[in-house]
Design a protein around this motif. Structure first.
Motif, PDB file in Angstrom:
ATOM      1  N   ARG A  63      39.691  23.806  33.883  1.00 47.10           N
ATOM      2  CA  ARG A  63      40.506  24.783  34.617  1.00 47.10           C
ATOM      3  C   ARG A  63      41.311  25.597  33.619  1.00 47.10           C
ATOM      4  O   ARG A  63      41.697  25.081  32.575  1.00 47.10           O
ATOM      5  N   HIS A  64      41.590  26.851  33.981  1.00 48.61           N
ATOM      6  CA  HIS A  64      42.724  27.494  33.313  1.00 48.61           C
ATOM      7  C   HIS A  64      43.706  27.935  34.377  1.00 48.61           C
ATOM      8  O   HIS A  64      43.322  28.240  35.501  1.00 48.61           O
ATOM      9  N   GLY A  65      44.960  27.924  34.008  1.00 50.22           N
ATOM     10  CA  GLY A  65      45.984  28.382  34.918  1.00 50.22           C
ATOM     11  C   GLY A  65      46.603  29.651  34.363  1.00 50.22           C
ATOM     12  O   GLY A  65      46.369  30.026  33.210  1.00 50.22           O
ATOM     13  N   ASN A 223      50.173  31.124  39.147  1.00 54.66           N
ATOM     14  CA  ASN A 223      49.640  32.295  39.835  1.00 54.66           C
ATOM     15  C   ASN A 223      48.208  32.057  40.295  1.00 54.66           C
ATOM     16  O   ASN A 223      47.806  32.474  41.369  1.00 54.66           O
ATOM     17  N   HIS A 224      47.419  31.412  39.459  1.00 56.02           N
ATOM     18  CA  HIS A 224      46.081  30.989  39.883  1.00 56.02           C
ATOM     19  C   HIS A 224      45.613  29.846  38.999  1.00 56.02           C
ATOM     20  O   HIS A 224      46.157  29.623  37.925  1.00 56.02           O
ATOM     21  N   LEU A 225      44.640  29.125  39.493  1.00 55.06           N
ATOM     22  CA  LEU A 225      43.993  28.059  38.722  1.00 55.06           C
ATOM     23  C   LEU A 225      42.508  28.353  38.812  1.00 55.06           C
ATOM     24  O   LEU A 225      41.982  28.535  39.914  1.00 55.06           O
ATOM     25  N   THR A 226      41.873  28.396  37.676  1.00 53.88           N
ATOM     26  CA  THR A 226      40.515  28.912  37.638  1.00 53.88           C
ATOM     27  C   THR A 226      39.501  27.860  37.242  1.00 53.88           C
ATOM     28  O   THR A 226      39.562  27.331  36.118  1.00 53.88           O
ATOM     29  N   PRO A 227      38.563  27.517  38.129  1.00 52.01           N
ATOM     30  CA  PRO A 227      37.485  26.616  37.721  1.00 52.01           C
ATOM     31  C   PRO A 227      36.426  27.362  36.905  1.00 52.01           C
ATOM     32  O   PRO A 227      36.383  28.591  36.921  1.00 52.01           O
ATOM     33  N   ARG A 264      33.026  35.787  31.424  1.00 54.21           N
ATOM     34  CA  ARG A 264      32.843  36.608  32.629  1.00 54.21           C
ATOM     35  C   ARG A 264      33.748  36.023  33.711  1.00 54.21           C
ATOM     36  O   ARG A 264      33.805  34.808  33.867  1.00 54.21           O
ATOM     37  N   GLN A 265      34.449  36.873  34.423  1.00 48.17           N
ATOM     38  CA  GLN A 265      35.403  36.393  35.420  1.00 48.17           C
ATOM     39  C   GLN A 265      35.348  37.234  36.683  1.00 48.17           C
ATOM     40  O   GLN A 265      35.056  38.419  36.632  1.00 48.17           O
ATOM     41  N   THR A 266      35.633  36.595  37.804  1.00 47.65           N
ATOM     42  CA  THR A 266      35.821  37.378  39.021  1.00 47.65           C
ATOM     43  C   THR A 266      36.878  36.685  39.877  1.00 47.65           C
ATOM     44  O   THR A 266      37.278  35.555  39.584  1.00 47.65           O
ATOM     45  N   GLY A 294      42.567  33.797  43.788  1.00 50.26           N
ATOM     46  CA  GLY A 294      41.607  32.817  43.301  1.00 50.26           C
ATOM     47  C   GLY A 294      40.746  33.475  42.244  1.00 50.26           C
ATOM     48  O   GLY A 294      40.401  34.651  42.370  1.00 50.26           O
ATOM     49  N   GLU A 295      40.433  32.742  41.213  1.00 50.22           N
ATOM     50  CA  GLU A 295      39.634  33.304  40.134  1.00 50.22           C
ATOM     51  C   GLU A 295      38.651  32.242  39.656  1.00 50.22           C
ATOM     52  O   GLU A 295      38.912  31.051  39.771  1.00 50.22           O
ATOM     53  N   VAL A 296      37.530  32.706  39.145  1.00 48.41           N
ATOM     54  CA  VAL A 296      36.526  31.787  38.627  1.00 48.41           C
ATOM     55  C   VAL A 296      35.946  32.402  37.354  1.00 48.41           C
ATOM     56  O   VAL A 296      36.023  33.618  37.181  1.00 48.41           O
TER      57      VAL A 296
HETATM   58 NI    NI Z   1      42.917  33.820  34.882  1.00 48.71          NI
END
Ligand code: NI
Ligand code: OOG
Length: 466
Positions: A63-65, A223-227, A264-266, A294-296
């Motif tokens: 994860r990144h936050g 703000n978000h946690l990204t898998p 790559r992110q969305t 939400g972000e991945v």
């Molecule tokens: Ni992010």
């Protein structure tokens, strides 16, 4: 009593934040479920190749936050908190001019820096600091009130900071203290129900929604946690199928048949969340804010500085063609990629565009030593002979333009900026002074990792491998 090392604390911290965030933003749980499913499907389809950029265990837990703070003092404190989890500042990002859309923050990412620490748990947090002194965004009067508001609040209680310092100093904590640290650290990033001053929030929001999210409330929050996923295009498709509207584009490199590079992110906009407001007429009551999302992400190979220059040129070329003849960004980008980027790892390595580590193939010691004896040997000759295996180094950092794009695409309103003013100067050196410790240069970390593997190879073969 058992002792928890920093990496164990880090893994537990990531998990604890994930549990909290899943309760706060239920769509996050959906995203994690779909990510897990996409990763399993990808593994089933691609087999061992699927793990080329990280074991499935690592990727599934990864994860990144993102968090945002308001001042150098708060930034220094958050650096102390993250040090307790073996997370150190890496890279400097100035999002104030990352693209035409700009956000009044400067950022770094706190993450493990050693390869074995990353392998144990790669949790990282993109951390932004409001540039509250930048006159392009805030006039003198507002600067004063903003800084005043931020100075008055306490994001991180003394008890948390003291325990964090102890963990960093000892390289861990015993069980009881570890549990306490986790509780305090998680709470520091929880969405607060303290009343939000409505007039103040809106005043800041007129300038920048990010400024309001940072300086308009009395605490910080995730703000978000990204898998991480192994196939972001498939994830995008499955999320839309579930009726979750994603932003229009996947940010960063396009999908193409060659190696995945960088990141790559969305993302999707989260729903509005209920917050308590103190309104202009003196009443206190519920209202809504919509700032979290939400972000991945899908991670690729780390590029060398030369590779990064090429990447920036390819982006500029994509922009140029889009402006000239229109089209769909990913399609145009893919065309540019095909023209300019080698479509194999080998090609990337030979042109010095990407980072790799090199290891002896099993049972190849004697044959490799024979081949490498005498003159200096190129590692790729050993790879060609099957004596050495090359492994891509994964990109562990962020991209300023994607970050600005992710910030912007999830905001309401353009905000305002007065370009007649000169901006305040921030750079990696200023960031080091702010956090009171070195800020690592990501390129140096990757280059050192590659060089260490070559040195180990030379040593093992009693030869010079370059
Ligand atoms: Ni992010
Ligand atoms: C940080 C945005 C940047 C990323 O993945 O590039 C980011 C934020 O929204 O606070 O997280």
């Amino acid at each position: 009593m058992a002792f928890q090392e920093l990496w164990q604390l880090r893994a537990a911290f990531a998990l604890s934040l994930s549990e909290m965030y899943g309760k706060e933003v239920p769509a996050y749980n959906t995203l994690v479920d779909v990510s897990t499913k996409v990763n399993e499907e990808f593994m089933a389809k691609e087999g061992a190749e699927a793990e080329r950029l990280g074991s499935i265990e690592r990727v599934t837990a990864e994860r990144h936050g993102a968090i945002r703070v308001g001042s150098p003092t708060e930034m220094a404190q958050v650096a102390r908190v993250f040090a307790a989890f073996g997370m150190y500042p890496v890279g400097f990002y100035d999002l104030r001019d990352a693209s035409k859309s700009s956000v009044p923050v400067v950022s770094t990412a706190f993450r493990p820096v050693d390869a074995d620490e990353l392998a144990k748990n790669p949790f990282r947090v993109f951390t932004s600091m409001l540039a509250a002194d930048d006159p392009r965004f805030f006039d003198e009067d507002l600067q004063a009130r903003l800084q005043d508001f931020i100075t008055q609040r306490t994001l991180f209680p003394q008890e948390l900071l003291a325990l964090a310092d102890k963990a960093a100093e000892q390289g861990g904590l015993d069980d009881a203290e570890a549990a306490h640290l986790l509780e305090l650290a998680t709470a520091a990033f929880k969405l607060s129900d303290d009343p939000v001053d409505h007039a103040w929030y809106r005043e800041l929001e007129n300038i920048s929604a990010v400024a309001a999210d940072i300086g308009g409330v009395s605490s910080t929050h995730i703000n978000h946690l990204t898998p991480r996923v192994l196939d972001i295009d498939e994830l995008y498709r499955q999320m839309e199928e579930l009726g979750i509207k994603m932003i229009d584009e996947v940010q960063g490199p396009p999908a193409w048949e060659g190696p995945d590079i960088l990141l790559r992110q969305t993302s999707f906009r989260a729903l509005s969340e209920e917050r308590i407001f103190k309104f202009e007429n003196g009443t206190v009551g519920p209202g809504t804010l919509r700032v979290r999302f939400g972000e991945v992400e899908q991670r690729g190979i780390a590029l060398t500085p030369a590779g990064r220059i090429l990447y920036d040129q390819m982006l500029a070329e994509t922009d140029r063609r889009l402006a000239e003849s229109g089209g769909i960004r990913t399609d145009v980008a893919r065309e540019v990629w095909r023209e300019r980027l080698p479509n194999t790892e080998r090609g990337l390595a030979e042109q010095g565009l990407a980072f790799f580590t090199y290891h002896l193939a099993e049972g190849a010691q004697a044959a490799a030593a024979e081949q490498a004896a005498g003159a200096e040997t190129s590692v790729w000759d050993l790879v060609d002979a099957g004596h050495v295996v090359a492994e891509p180094i994964v990109y562990e950092d962020f991209l300023p333009r994607s970050a600005a794009g992710i910030f912007q695409s999830n905001l309401t309103g353009e905000g305002s900026r007065d370009d007649a003013q000169a901006g305040t100067d921030y750079d990696i050196t200023v960031m080091e002074q702010i956090v009171g410790r070195p800020v690592h240069d990501p390129n140096e970390l990757y280059a050192a990792q590659q060089q260490a593997s070559l040195d180990a190879l030379s040593e093992a073969l009693k030869a010079t491998v370059t």
